[in-house]
Design an enzyme around this catalytic site. Structure first.
Site, PDB file in Angstrom:
ATOM      1  N   LYS A 294       0.870  -1.174   0.000  1.00 43.87           N
ATOM      2  CA  LYS A 294       0.000   0.000   0.000  1.00 43.87           C
ATOM      3  C   LYS A 294       0.912   1.231   0.000  1.00 43.87           C
ATOM      4  CE  LYS A 294      -1.966  -3.322   2.885  1.00 43.87           C
ATOM      5  NZ  LYS A 294      -2.592  -4.132   1.905  1.00 43.87           N
ATOM      6  N   ASP A 299       5.978  12.660  -8.148  1.00 38.23           N
ATOM      7  CA  ASP A 299       7.163  13.420  -8.551  1.00 38.23           C
ATOM      8  C   ASP A 299       8.390  12.830  -7.878  1.00 38.23           C
ATOM      9  OD1 ASP A 299       5.525  14.915 -10.171  1.00 38.23           O
ATOM     10  OD2 ASP A 299       5.300  16.556  -8.738  1.00 38.23           O
TER      11      ASP A 299
END
Length: 410
Positions: A294, A299
């Site tokens: 998970k 970026d």
């Protein structure tokens, strides 16, 4: 709501049980005052037995140990396993206990967090349970998963949260504007350069905090988004932010289960494929073994690791906890791991490979749209109650050494 990002932290990525278990057990073995553990699953296998031995040793040398399990996720612990812990002084908490006959039907609002806090100065957060299926030698069904070791001032916030949880309280954000009773926040010196936010989901004041942090990060993305999540069937607003990011030129990549531990997982996620691929989202299926991670990154600075899946249970019902991390070095480390998965263990899904019929697709899209738009509010109609935390501990009086004290906390 304005979030208070905490500076001066260090995060170490721990991939799979091979990295996670030895490090957690080593830190617990060195504990001097306190060990707090929450886990969804604790099995009485070789991993569970090693945790058991490590906690027994800590308790016997005078460390305060509190262990919380979920009754639905950890249903088969023997009386001897539990009694040995309690007799050594471990305080043993069971979240939402139910009679054994009905336990497997009692599936809503589970305690799905995986947290460890040792001496209030070091923590572990992630998705790894205490079971042998997180080790590669378990075989083809061994899980691919992640956790982080945490050092720095953010640990005091995780510690405050964990203390509130075992006290049967509902932690609130305002806790984190005060110093926890122990250890003092000022005593936690900076350990690194990472900024961090500890975020949880409950069914009171923080119902969508984790999802909101995901959506905010997607909205600010400029270059790339990678999401690796085991159970993927999020709501409409989550999907909308992913598609909008892809349409404005962000490279959006999903890593989902191709070899699922439950068939319905792949079936549900695949219903979204055409919708996502048509917007430019790339989808990879991890096929080497079941994906249980998970994690996500945006970026070259933002990342998250935690217990929250991106499905109705985790986003609308379960109790979850993630850390949000702003750190280039950690982002690069997680990125390298995920890129390796995509290159060597995944199959990329092409829109031309989808086999659903043209006639069925508009009907399915219509129903999916309304389901995804409404299910968070529908989830509120499922059984709502104040969960109980049943606590077992050794009696204070030596005259009743054969008894166990049990209390239920709202």
């Amino acid at each position: 709501m304005k979030e208070n990002w905490i500076r001066g932290n260090r995060f170490t990525l721990l991939e799979n049980g091979e990295a996670f278990f030895p490090r957690v057990f080593e830190v617990i073995a060195k504990a001097q005052r306190e060990v707090l553990i929450e886990t969804f699953i604790l099995f009485e296998d070789k991993v569970g037995r090693e945790l058991h031995a490590t906690l027994l040793a800590a308790a016997r040398r005078g460390v305060r140990v509190e262990l919380t399990i979920d009754d639905w996720g950890s249903p088969d612990l023997s009386d001897g396993f539990i009694s040995a812990l309690i007799e050594a002084g471990v305080i043993f908490h069971v979240f939402q206990p139910a009679p054994k006959l009905f336990r497997r039907f009692h599936v809503f609002r589970r305690m799905h967090r995986k947290l460890v806090v040792v001496d209030g100065v070091r923590a572990f957060v992630g998705g790894i349970n205490y079971s042998a299926d997180h080790l590669a030698d378990f075989g083809p069904e061994a899980k691919q998963d992640y956790a982080v070791e945490v050092e720095g001032p953010i640990v005091a916030h995780i510690h405050s949260f964990a203390l509130a949880a075992v006290a049967g309280e509902t932690p609130k954000r305002r806790w984190f504007h005060r110093r926890p009773k122990w250890p003092p926040l000022a005593s936690l010196a900076p350990a690194g350069d990472a900024r961090a936010l500890f975020v949880w989901r409950d069914n009171q004041e923080h119902k969508n905090d984790i999802e909101r942090q995901y959506r905010l990060a997607f909205r600010l993305a400029r270059e790339r988004i990678i999401v690796a999540n085991a159970y993927f069937f999020p709501g409409y607003r989550f999907l909308r932010e992913l598609r909008k990011a892809a349409r404005r030129g962000v490279k959006v990549t999903l890593i989902l289960q191709g070899n699922p531990d439950m068939a319905i997982v792949k079936t549900a996620a695949s219903m979204l494929y055409h919708h996502l691929l048509g917007s430019g989202v790339e989808i990879y299926e991890y096929c080497k073994r079941p994906l249980h991670g998970k994690v996500a990154l945006v970026d070259d600075t933002w990342a998250t690791v935690g217990s929250s899946n991106l499905d109705p249970l985790s986003l609308s019902l379960n109790l979850e906890a993630n850390v949000m991390i702003h750190d280039r070095a950690f982002n690069a480390q997680l990125s390298a791991s995920l890129e390796k998965l995509m290159q060597h263990s995944c199959t990329r899904i092409d829109i031309n490979d989808l086999t659903d019929s043209e006639a069925w697709r508009p009907i399915r899209t219509f129903f999916l749209f309304h389901l995804l738009r409404r299910y968070p509010s529908w989830a509120g109609f499922l059984p709502a109650h104040t969960p109980r935390l049943a606590s077992l501990r050794a009696p204070a009086s030596p005259d009743h050494a054969g008894d166990l004290n049990q209390s239920a906390m709202q």
